[in-house]
Design an enzyme around this catalytic site. Structure first.
Site, mmCIF file in Angstrom:
data_model
loop_
_atom_site.group_PDB
_atom_site.id
_atom_site.type_symbol
_atom_site.label_atom_id
_atom_site.label_comp_id
_atom_site.label_asym_id
_atom_site.label_seq_id
_atom_site.Cartn_x
_atom_site.Cartn_y
_atom_site.Cartn_z
ATOM 1 N N LYS A 1 18.481 32.533 74.607
ATOM 2 C CA LYS A 1 17.878 31.463 73.820
ATOM 3 C C LYS A 1 17.150 30.459 74.719
ATOM 4 C CE LYS A 1 19.559 33.954 70.767
ATOM 5 N NZ LYS A 1 20.527 33.856 69.713
HETATM 6 C C1 LIG Z 1 21.434 34.503 68.760
HETATM 7 C C2 LIG Z 1 21.391 34.379 67.294
HETATM 8 C C3 LIG Z 1 22.505 34.047 66.525
HETATM 9 C C4 LIG Z 1 23.900 33.980 67.049
HETATM 10 O O1 LIG Z 1 24.073 33.366 68.216
HETATM 11 P P1 LIG Z 1 25.332 33.688 69.179
HETATM 12 O O2 LIG Z 1 25.360 32.453 69.991
HETATM 13 O O3 LIG Z 1 24.977 34.901 69.962
HETATM 14 O O4 LIG Z 1 26.529 33.844 68.324
HETATM 15 C C5 LIG Z 1 22.336 33.836 65.173
HETATM 16 N N1 LIG Z 1 21.154 33.978 64.589
HETATM 17 C C6 LIG Z 1 20.053 34.321 65.282
HETATM 18 C C7 LIG Z 1 18.749 34.431 64.562
HETATM 19 C C8 LIG Z 1 20.136 34.560 66.646
HETATM 20 O O5 LIG Z 1 19.041 34.935 67.295
#
Ligand SMILES: *Cc1c(COP(=O)(O)O)cnc(C)c1O
Length: 376
Positions: A178
């Site tokens: 992210k």
């Molecule tokens: C990464 C992601 C999540 C979940 O995040 P985690 O921190 O890996 O649990 C949820 N929704 C979207 C669209 C994502 O890209």
């Protein structure tokens, strides 16, 4: 992937000398400080750090009172956790098509509403915001809660507002794919103090014994443990201080790609706020054209990143939970002839679409060279 630097290393080192890793008042209160800084940065009234984006979605749904018998509308193009979190609180996800912007199609959202619809989770995929004005208006008209999944749009703006701050609650993820990271982590943003109090409760079973409780009149319910530690807090504070520069860099790179690709007549996918765009995608007339374009360096065809497509969410499609008696579909009252997983347009769009890698970890000129090469 986001890189860590010397400043993160020093922040964690300082914490080690202090030795207090739980987020309580005895320590350096790094998680608390991070939450205050994140609230300020995003403009949200409240920010709560949690152990992941998935945990954030679960807590946000619980905070909004979503549960058994409810239907929650989620896009057919997202990470499986968006739909999975809905099931984990006892509700069922109803899939909504995406449109040419590669985000939730508001017309299909409207078409899929029923008496049981209680919430919608717009997902700002690949740093591209949803049509929030239309979604918020529709939600207002139909009494739906709006929980933004801004896991992939941390720090991105839509018409001057920060993704994750427009609905009843918004969720960020800080896993390493992210816009900022502490390895694994997340946050819940809200302007509603009741939702914040309930999210605080949902993320920490031990809240019942703590002096820093929600301070609301509602009795504390059984929560989970989705707390983050001061280690994550230390890293996140440094990462957040770098986010604005990173977002500016993304915008500049999108500008470079947009100019070059548009001049070359390439089919750039529409975006809900081009002035602040942090992501760029193309949608071709044919699948073959997208496959050919997607073979080049610095681009990928969205269909090839298949785990974000609903057809790959096998436990969800097979309706498999950890225990049959805790299976939300058992009490969902979805008519047998109603196909809640029918999204052919989403598949067609993803087959014909490519996203550009902004090369954010590399100097701007690298992105400019790539843009020229793609336009050639
Ligand atoms: C990464 C992601 C999540 C979940 O995040 P985690 O921190 O890996 O649990 C949820 N929704 C979207 C669209 C994502 O890209």
């Amino acid at each position: 992937m986001v890189k860590l630097g010397v400043r993160e290393w020093l922040a964690v080192g300082r914490l080690f000398l202090n030795g207090h890793l739980l987020r309580t008042d005895d320590g350096l209160r790094l998680c608390r400080r991070f939450e205050a800084e994140l609230a300020k940065f995003t403009g949200a009234e409240h920010a709560l750090a949690v152990s992941s984006g998935t945990a954030g979605l679960i807590c946000a749904l619980q905070a909004c009172g979503i549960g058994p018998g409810d239907e929650v509308l989620v896009p057919a193009y997202t990470w499986m956790a968006t739909a999975g979190a809905v099931l984990l609180v006892g509700a069922v996800p109803v899939l909504v098509e995406i449109d040419e912007t590669l985000t939730m199609d508001v017309a299909d959202l409207r078409a899929k509403l029923t008496q049981r619809s209680r919430a919608v989770i717009p997902v700002h995929m690949i740093n591209r915001p949803c049509d929030m004005d239309a979604i918020l208006a529709l939600a207002r008209d139909h009494g739906l809660r709006v929980i933004e999944d801004a896991s992939q749009a941390v720090g991105v703006r839509y018409k001057g507002r920060m993704c994750g701050t427009m609905g009843d609650a918004g969720v960020y993820s800080f896993n390493q794919h992210k816009n900022m990271t502490c390895g694994e982590g997340g946050a819940i943003l809200t302007n509603d103090s009741q939702i914040h109090a309930r999210a605080l409760n949902a993320h920490d079973m031990g809240l019942a014994y703590r002096s820093d409780g929600p301070g609301s009149n509602t009795p504390i319910f059984v929560g989970n443990n989705y707390r983050i530690s001061e280690i994550q807090g230390a890293i996140l504070r440094v990462q957040l201080s770098k986010l604005r520069r990173r977002i500016d860099g993304m915008k500049r790179r999108v500008g470079a790609f947009d100019r070059a690709l548009r001049a070359a007549g390439l089919p750039i996918a529409p975006h809900h706020d081009r002035d602040d765009a942090c992501g760029i995608a193309l949608t071709f007339a044919t699948e073959d054209a997208a496959i050919a374009f997607g073979r080049q360096r610095g681009v990928r065809r969205l269909f090839d990143n298949s785990k974000h497509i609903f057809t790959e969410w096998h436990p969800i499609l097979d309706r498999r939970m950890s225990h049959p008696d805790q299976n939300p579909w058992a009490w969902a009252n979805v008519a047998p002839d109603r196909d809640i997983n029918h999204c052919p347009r989403t598949l067609d769009l993803l087959r014909r679409s490519c996203a550009v890698n902004l090369m954010i970890e590399r100097p701007l000129f690298v992105a400019q060279i790539l843009a020229r090469r793609l336009a050639a």
